[in-house]
Design a protein around this motif. Structure first.
Motif, mmCIF file in Angstrom:
data_model
loop_
_atom_site.group_PDB
_atom_site.id
_atom_site.type_symbol
_atom_site.label_atom_id
_atom_site.label_comp_id
_atom_site.label_asym_id
_atom_site.label_seq_id
_atom_site.Cartn_x
_atom_site.Cartn_y
_atom_site.Cartn_z
ATOM 1 N N ALA A 21 2.621 10.364 39.213
ATOM 2 C CA ALA A 21 1.591 11.173 38.568
ATOM 3 C C ALA A 21 0.240 10.532 38.812
ATOM 4 O O ALA A 21 0.116 9.302 38.897
ATOM 5 N N ALA A 22 -0.794 11.371 38.948
ATOM 6 C CA ALA A 22 -2.158 10.895 39.166
ATOM 7 C C ALA A 22 -3.079 11.609 38.186
ATOM 8 O O ALA A 22 -2.925 12.808 37.934
ATOM 9 N N ASP A 23 -4.047 10.865 37.643
ATOM 10 C CA ASP A 23 -4.932 11.467 36.641
ATOM 11 C C ASP A 23 -6.292 10.784 36.668
ATOM 12 O O ASP A 23 -6.444 9.675 37.198
ATOM 13 N N GLY A 24 -7.283 11.460 36.088
ATOM 14 C CA GLY A 24 -8.633 10.919 36.000
ATOM 15 C C GLY A 24 -9.195 11.104 34.610
ATOM 16 O O GLY A 24 -8.685 11.905 33.815
ATOM 17 N N SER A 25 -10.259 10.372 34.302
ATOM 18 C CA SER A 25 -10.880 10.455 32.986
ATOM 19 C C SER A 25 -12.354 10.097 33.115
ATOM 20 O O SER A 25 -12.720 9.228 33.907
ATOM 21 N N ALA A 26 -13.207 10.789 32.351
ATOM 22 C CA ALA A 26 -14.634 10.470 32.320
ATOM 23 C C ALA A 26 -15.130 10.642 30.897
ATOM 24 O O ALA A 26 -14.933 11.704 30.294
ATOM 25 N N LEU A 27 -15.739 9.616 30.351
ATOM 26 C CA LEU A 27 -16.250 9.650 28.987
ATOM 27 C C LEU A 27 -17.662 10.219 29.009
ATOM 28 O O LEU A 27 -18.614 9.526 29.353
ATOM 29 N N GLY A 28 -17.786 11.493 28.653
ATOM 30 C CA GLY A 28 -19.080 12.162 28.692
ATOM 31 C C GLY A 28 -19.203 13.116 29.856
ATOM 32 O O GLY A 28 -19.918 14.106 29.784
ATOM 33 N N ASN A 29 -18.506 12.844 30.952
ATOM 34 C CA ASN A 29 -18.402 13.732 32.114
ATOM 35 C C ASN A 29 -19.747 14.322 32.557
ATOM 36 O O ASN A 29 -19.988 15.494 32.349
ATOM 37 N N LEU A 77 6.337 13.453 45.633
ATOM 38 C CA LEU A 77 5.987 14.545 44.735
ATOM 39 C C LEU A 77 4.962 14.014 43.739
ATOM 40 O O LEU A 77 5.239 13.066 43.001
ATOM 41 N N VAL A 78 3.771 14.611 43.737
ATOM 42 C CA VAL A 78 2.672 14.149 42.895
ATOM 43 C C VAL A 78 2.440 15.146 41.765
ATOM 44 O O VAL A 78 2.169 16.323 42.014
ATOM 45 N N TYR A 79 2.547 14.678 40.538
ATOM 46 C CA TYR A 79 2.248 15.505 39.372
ATOM 47 C C TYR A 79 0.774 15.340 39.004
ATOM 48 O O TYR A 79 0.273 14.222 38.885
ATOM 49 N N CYS A 80 0.079 16.463 38.825
ATOM 50 C CA CYS A 80 -1.327 16.456 38.417
ATOM 51 C C CYS A 80 -1.526 17.482 37.309
ATOM 52 O O CYS A 80 -0.911 18.557 37.342
ATOM 53 N N ASP A 81 -2.413 17.178 36.354
ATOM 54 C CA ASP A 81 -2.753 18.185 35.348
ATOM 55 C C ASP A 81 -4.078 18.863 35.677
ATOM 56 O O ASP A 81 -4.630 19.603 34.864
ATOM 57 N N SER A 82 -4.602 18.618 36.874
ATOM 58 C CA SER A 82 -5.850 19.227 37.323
ATOM 59 C C SER A 82 -5.576 20.200 38.462
ATOM 60 O O SER A 82 -5.220 19.801 39.574
ATOM 61 N N GLN A 83 -5.741 21.492 38.200
ATOM 62 C CA GLN A 83 -5.600 22.459 39.273
ATOM 63 C C GLN A 83 -6.763 22.364 40.258
ATOM 64 O O GLN A 83 -6.638 22.755 41.419
ATOM 65 N N GLN A 129 2.664 19.212 42.146
ATOM 66 C CA GLN A 129 3.159 20.079 41.072
ATOM 67 C C GLN A 129 2.254 19.917 39.852
ATOM 68 O O GLN A 129 1.958 18.794 39.425
ATOM 69 N N TRP A 130 1.801 21.045 39.326
ATOM 70 C CA TRP A 130 0.939 21.018 38.159
ATOM 71 C C TRP A 130 1.754 20.833 36.887
ATOM 72 O O TRP A 130 2.834 21.412 36.735
ATOM 73 N N VAL A 131 1.238 19.991 35.981
ATOM 74 C CA VAL A 131 1.836 19.823 34.664
ATOM 75 C C VAL A 131 0.728 19.952 33.627
ATOM 76 O O VAL A 131 -0.431 19.611 33.890
ATOM 77 N N LYS A 132 1.067 20.449 32.482
ATOM 78 C CA LYS A 132 0.095 20.549 31.401
ATOM 79 C C LYS A 132 -0.198 19.165 30.848
ATOM 80 O O LYS A 132 0.717 18.389 30.570
ATOM 81 N N GLY A 133 -1.474 18.826 30.722
ATOM 82 C CA GLY A 133 -1.853 17.521 30.199
ATOM 83 C C GLY A 133 -1.558 17.367 28.720
ATOM 84 O O GLY A 133 -1.549 18.347 27.967
ATOM 85 N N HIS A 134 -1.273 16.140 28.295
ATOM 86 C CA HIS A 134 -1.023 15.813 26.886
ATOM 87 C C HIS A 134 0.112 16.657 26.302
ATOM 88 O O HIS A 134 0.057 17.095 25.158
ATOM 89 N N ALA A 135 1.129 16.902 27.111
ATOM 90 C CA ALA A 135 2.245 17.739 26.665
ATOM 91 C C ALA A 135 3.571 16.990 26.728
ATOM 92 O O ALA A 135 4.631 17.609 26.705
ATOM 93 N N GLY A 136 3.518 15.663 26.817
ATOM 94 C CA GLY A 136 4.742 14.891 26.758
ATOM 95 C C GLY A 136 5.413 14.609 28.086
ATOM 96 O O GLY A 136 6.516 14.048 28.102
ATOM 97 N N HIS A 137 4.768 14.963 29.214
ATOM 98 C CA HIS A 137 5.354 14.642 30.515
ATOM 99 C C HIS A 137 5.183 13.135 30.739
ATOM 100 O O HIS A 137 4.066 12.622 30.806
#
Length: 307
Positions: A21-29, A77-83, A129-137
């Protein structure tokens, strides 16, 4: 729930598949930003920047994963919550390349240096493959934790943990063969459109104000509030920016944001009407967002309890 995203690559018969799985984060974006990818406790990496966007984090997490697994014989197989990240890599990129890395309207592609590096790093045995973020995956939750921790580290003025990376690959970290530039705030949109409207950006920022990650740090919240911010709350109380920042904290219970309407009141003004629903009932809310320079900031907020 996990929804599949159709991409050109297909699993090869008789070949093992590595899941990550790969993810990103920005405080204030934009703001302190991080990225992270996770396979298991022995294979993960993270990094980031003092100032970046969520989309930059999402894309760079995928890029670092692809670069570190470049010699992998297994399917990946890379899971991302960002379409946004998935669509950029699997659908929009061929058209952008054909047009000289420009979009359909002729404007330059955002994060173009990262996009070019992703194009060079992609290979046929990679699927998304898209997964919903903060949904327990499980894998997504770990990648989110790493990305957020990296962003928090930069916010605190320290380097995040780079991680062990992938066995046999070059060490992970925030150094890549491209120069990171931040042109404008970018929302993490669950949209199938290449274009990101001002209204969509504002709604994404409104949602971020409900997140525990943002509300845990008043400094991050301050970056999204106009200096003249005011609020009329559910009780009818008038609250100033200083009062809110002194009281802000993670919500006692999750709140679901349902957009009722968005209205553009001027070139740099957007009004968002939305309904917040939780265990305590529902509230109709209106937020006025004003753009100053390239940054959208909330100018006024009002809440009215529903019967």
């Amino acid at each position: 729930m996990v929804l599949p995203v159709l991409v050109p690559a297909r699993p090869r018969l008789g070949c093992m598949t590595l899941e990550a799985a790969a993810d990103g984060s920005a405080l204030g974006n934009p703001g302190p930003a991080g990225w992270g990818w996770y396979v298991d406790a022995d294979r993960w990496a993270s990094g980031g920047w003092e100032r970046g966007t969520n989309n930059m984090g999402e894309l760079t997490a995928v890029l670092d994963l692809l670069q570190q697994t470049g010699d992998l014989e297994e399917d990946l197989l890379v899971y991302c919550d960002s379409q946004y990240a998935i669509k950029s890599i699997t659908q929009w990129m061929p058209g952008w390349k054909h047009k000289g890395w420009r979009k359909g309207d002729g404007k330059p592609v955002a994060n173009v240096e990262i996009m070019k590096a992703l194009d060079a790093a992609m290979r046929p045995n990679v699927r998304f493959q898209w997964v919903k973020g903060h949904a327990g995956h499980g894998l997504n939750e770990e990648a989110d934790r790493l990305a957020n921790a990296a962003a928090q580290a930069y916010a605190a003025g320290r380097e995040p943990e780079a991680g062990p990376g992938f066995a046999g690959a070059s060490p992970g970290g925030s150094e890549h063969a491209f120069e990171v530039t931040t042109r404008q705030p970018e929302a993490d949109l669950f949209s199938l459109s290449e274009e990101v409207s001002d209204e969509d950006q504002v709604v994404a920022l409104e949602r971020s104000l409900l997140s525990d990650e943002l509300r845990a740090d008043p400094a991050d919240v301050a970056g999204l509030l106009h200096p003249s911010w005011q609020e009329v709350g559910r009780s009818g109380r008038l609250r100033t920016r200083e009062q809110l920042l002194a009281e802000i904290a993670p919500l006692a219970e999750p709140v679901e944001l349902e957009v009722v309407d968005t209205q553009r009141l001027g070139p740099d003004l957007v009004l968002v009407l939305w309904r917040g629903s939780g265990d305590g009932g529902s509230t109709l809310r209106s937020s006025l967002w004003q753009r100053t320079g390239q940054q959208w900031r909330q100018r006024f907020h009002q809440a009215t309890p529903e019967g």
